[in-house]
Design a protein around this motif. Sequence first.
Motif, PDB file in Angstrom:
ATOM      1  N   HIS A  34      11.688  25.754  79.387  1.00  0.00           N
ATOM      2  CA  HIS A  34      11.760  24.447  78.744  1.00  0.00           C
ATOM      3  C   HIS A  34      10.348  24.095  78.296  1.00  0.00           C
ATOM      4  N   VAL A  35      10.134  24.011  76.992  1.00  0.00           N
ATOM      5  CA  VAL A  35       8.818  23.713  76.430  1.00  0.00           C
ATOM      6  C   VAL A  35       8.798  22.222  76.108  1.00  0.00           C
ATOM      7  N   LEU A  36       7.901  21.489  76.757  1.00  0.00           N
ATOM      8  CA  LEU A  36       7.854  20.038  76.632  1.00  0.00           C
ATOM      9  C   LEU A  36       6.485  19.576  76.153  1.00  0.00           C
ATOM     10  N   TYR A  37       6.499  18.721  75.155  1.00  0.00           N
ATOM     11  CA  TYR A  37       5.273  18.052  74.692  1.00  0.00           C
ATOM     12  C   TYR A  37       5.464  16.557  74.913  1.00  0.00           C
ATOM     13  N   VAL A  38       4.450  15.912  75.500  1.00  0.00           N
ATOM     14  CA  VAL A  38       4.520  14.476  75.736  1.00  0.00           C
ATOM     15  C   VAL A  38       3.496  13.785  74.848  1.00  0.00           C
ATOM     16  N   ALA A  39       3.994  12.907  73.974  1.00  0.00           N
ATOM     17  CA  ALA A  39       3.131  12.105  73.112  1.00  0.00           C
ATOM     18  C   ALA A  39       2.764  10.842  73.872  1.00  0.00           C
ATOM     19  N   GLU A  40       1.484  10.691  74.152  1.00  0.00           N
ATOM     20  CA  GLU A  40       1.020   9.568  74.959  1.00  0.00           C
ATOM     21  C   GLU A  40       0.302   8.552  74.083  1.00  0.00           C
ATOM     22  N   PRO A 113       2.258  11.281  80.501  1.00  0.00           N
ATOM     23  CA  PRO A 113       2.614  12.692  80.685  1.00  0.00           C
ATOM     24  C   PRO A 113       3.162  13.067  82.056  1.00  0.00           C
ATOM     25  N   TYR A 114       2.470  12.740  83.137  1.00  0.00           N
ATOM     26  CA  TYR A 114       2.965  13.209  84.431  1.00  0.00           C
ATOM     27  C   TYR A 114       4.310  12.570  84.777  1.00  0.00           C
ATOM     28  N   GLU A 115       4.528  11.315  84.375  1.00  0.00           N
ATOM     29  CA  GLU A 115       5.802  10.662  84.657  1.00  0.00           C
ATOM     30  C   GLU A 115       6.931  11.295  83.850  1.00  0.00           C
ATOM     31  N   VAL A 116       6.665  11.582  82.585  1.00  0.00           N
ATOM     32  CA  VAL A 116       7.678  12.210  81.731  1.00  0.00           C
ATOM     33  C   VAL A 116       8.020  13.599  82.260  1.00  0.00           C
ATOM     34  N   ILE A 117       7.009  14.345  82.692  1.00  0.00           N
ATOM     35  CA  ILE A 117       7.233  15.686  83.241  1.00  0.00           C
ATOM     36  C   ILE A 117       8.135  15.610  84.466  1.00  0.00           C
ATOM     37  N   LEU A 118       7.841  14.691  85.371  1.00  0.00           N
ATOM     38  CA  LEU A 118       8.645  14.559  86.592  1.00  0.00           C
ATOM     39  C   LEU A 118      10.068  14.099  86.276  1.00  0.00           C
ATOM     40  N   ASP A 119      10.216  13.192  85.326  1.00  0.00           N
ATOM     41  CA  ASP A 119      11.553  12.763  84.910  1.00  0.00           C
ATOM     42  C   ASP A 119      12.343  13.928  84.320  1.00  0.00           C
TER      43      ASP A 119
END
Length: 168
Positions: A34-40, A113-119
Amino acid sequence: MYDDVLYPTDGSDGAEAALASARDLAETYDATVHVLYVAERLTPHGLASDVEVVEGGGMIGDPEGGDGGMMADRTKDDEIDAEVRRRGMELVESVADRLGDVRTRTEVRGGTPYEVILDYVDEHDIDLILMGTHGRTGLDRYLLGSVTEKVVRTADVPVLTVRGRNEA
């Protein structure tokens, strides 16, 4: 053992260093990456400074093209958000292409980012998080924080970290 591996990326050298490990794990365990990018959001009026948005001539009904007030700020924010998400999609699609025959799932989300990753881990039943490190130490790490460090400390699943190429 690992069916679903999360590879969060921001396109940095640290994240790129972990890409080969993501491919190796996926091939070894026949896992989906799963490749995830988080726009902060970094400021009230936009995102990272490397995003360039050409400003228009004001709001409709403003013949001088002057300051459009709050509506202009919101429009500019929307344009910046759209550009960052577009670049994020290009990044995750590029990573998926470089993973070759490995099963991938790509996603771009906004948030911290860290919150989105954990979610994401909770939502998709992820077995392992694989992250690169940026190699910051001392005051830089303290002031800037470390997404990887926060994920390592708070994740309920194993986190594998890969040092960037220039780290000692």
